[in-house]
Design an enzyme around this catalytic site. Sequence first.
Site, PDB file in Angstrom:
ATOM      1  N   ASP A 110      28.317 -11.360  35.871  1.00 24.34           N
ATOM      2  CA  ASP A 110      28.083 -12.668  36.470  1.00 24.34           C
ATOM      3  C   ASP A 110      26.671 -13.169  36.179  1.00 24.34           C
ATOM      4  OD1 ASP A 110      28.830 -14.820  38.426  1.00 24.34           O
ATOM      5  OD2 ASP A 110      27.146 -13.951  39.518  1.00 24.34           O
ATOM      6  N   GLU A 149      29.341 -13.890  31.437  1.00 23.70           N
ATOM      7  CA  GLU A 149      29.395 -15.282  31.858  1.00 23.70           C
ATOM      8  C   GLU A 149      28.026 -15.876  31.502  1.00 23.70           C
ATOM      9  OE1 GLU A 149      29.491 -18.305  35.622  1.00 23.70           O
ATOM     10  OE2 GLU A 149      28.509 -16.371  35.707  1.00 23.70           O
TER      11      GLU A 149
END
Length: 727
Positions: A407, A460
């Site tokens: 993330d 990401e």
Amino acid sequence: MQAHEQLQYALCTHPFEFLGKKKDGKVTNFNAWLPNAKKVSVFDLSSGKVVGELNRQNESDLFSASVKDVSEDLVYGFKVENSEFNYEVIDPYQFQEQAFHAVHYVDHAPENVYNQLGAQLMELDVGLDKPVQVTRFAVFAPNASAVSVVGDFNYWNGTCHPMQKTSMGYWVLVIPGIQAGTKYKYLIKDSHGHSLPHKADPVGFSAEQFPSHASVVFDHDQYQWNDDKWLKKNKSDKYTKPMSIYEVHLGSWKRPGEESGKKFLTYHELAEELIPYVKDMGYTHLEVLPVSEFPFDGSWGYQPVGMFSPTSRHGSPDDFKYFVDQCHQNDIGIIIDWVPAHFPEDGHGLARFDGTHVYEYEDPRKGWHPDWNSCIYDFGKDTVRQFLVANALFWIEKYHVDGLRVDAVASMLYLDYSREDGEWIPNVDGGNENYEAISLLQWMNRAVYEKFPNAVTIAEESTSFPKVSKPVFEGGLGFGFKWNMGWMHDSLHYISKDPSYRRYHHGEITFSMVYSFTESFVLPISHDEVVHGKGALIQKMPGDEWQQAANHRCYAGFMFAHPGKKLNFMGNEIGQSSEWNHNGSINWHLLEFEKHTGIQSLYRDLNKIYCSVPALHETDHDHSGFQWIDHDNADQSILSLARRSKDGKQIVVAISNFTPVPRDDFRLGIPEDGEYEILLNTDDEKYWGSSYKTPTKLKLDKQQWNGQKFSLRVNLPPLSTLFIIRK
């Protein structure tokens, strides 16, 4: 300050200097700190014989005795009487060598972090008839003045079990008799002797929810895995195999009925309901939002506190292992969201762990995240780097997960991420790259692929940072894949336009192919696109109810035709009509209506075709497998492309009509001779389409078109994508 005073006020840094047994010539001195005890005697564990009586010192809870003719190898316990009951306890402070062993090798390899630190269940062979069952505690708090283990076993009394500080900044203690399931925390005194909130174990393997947030001793060796078949099968090349990912928030995929009295489905219930659904829908992988323990439901797991503990909202760590095991037994890979970028300030967590910035950057210009009001890990500290790399390895080793979706990578890479001038500190070269974070990510990826070559890591990353999914030895970050945020942004912006205006935005739907093979991309329509006022995917589509559904289907078809692995968030596949709400569940009641069952059937068939047709997945990351047929037809908002299998023999041509105007007898260029037929039509009646007059069998002729040697004529339905395959 005398020994009994240090112990009384939980300020003892080196309890082994005072407690335990010490040989002094022919005399052995015993010292024990036993709050609330009235009478204490010491006994031989092998024979049960009492060898001496201990006396109270200075009217404190320190008891001492000097006993002659005691064997140097004596393993002993205390018989204790207090005002309420009598009990026996094995003295923890006779196991100094075993306690120190925890930190001898912790810095030799990242995996030693979770094999040495935290609460480790052990058996000590100390010459008795059977080993002594103990739990060894070890925690890093380099600037603390004192640390104690507190828990149910000592009534959360911080004076009972002071830990020993080592030269490396770790605190250690072996406590006999503590078994799996025991709750505990650490009482930490800062450098000034002030008590901090009880801290959960940074390397705790299990944790409780609010209000205790206690760590729980856990035995990782009990679960018996049954996924050998999957692990052997999962050794194939990920780049040439299909990967269609179903992204799920476990807490809101489906909620239990009110009559159950539960807020969430358990891991076992999710295994019974979610896994068959994923398998039926044809997804190859399940990606779950972060499962590392987190205190606030509304963070969805992106503010983790227990990095080594799966959230207990759904059950025990073994229950989560069962869930992963069942995924594998059903041929479904599992990816977890991993959050190494930041952590919250909750009192029981990592923030100012020992009163100082042990885990986070001290300067708020580097250590505070303005977007998420959270702390940023100090990526330059060896201990923090080991902690994070170890955590990545931990989930793959102990829980058999197949991949990590990392993330907020962009927030790690740039020192000025979400900061204005003057709010950030340049690197040594005056730039905005965070060299420490870059090297950490490279180390993490290198460690994962060296130790677990069949795993995948996915970034990401929302910028044009170079070589995110290239190997470290080529100067890349080393990720296996990268989310194509550019494709997501551009294509959603395009599809949200009224069809009459799409001609002016045609470049947005084609631009991704300019850079599509610079990285190994995953095409994501994730949770971030259907929350915080952005609306559900189908709500982004213009037009009346039918046109919204048709746009949705057309867009899904285009996504599966486009090179790159696929990811869709839960609810997209049924055309959920409201944006995601983590406090609810997917609007499953919508499947009472044909529109939504039609959309669901389309996603099921798209997954099936994507997985079974090599041309649609084998060359997701190879430019030789892609060819534009016509990307210039902005006036009609029609786009056509060809996909080829790795051997070049199989061809699939996809054409999307992004307007509600049907195009009869539309001529389409075809690259090679052969028999062609429609493999899938998103306008099909079974998908709640118009079932426009589009024959399945198509006749090829030798008229050159779109720069191709051959062409055919096809009736293009409104707002549709067709897959045409050479038989």
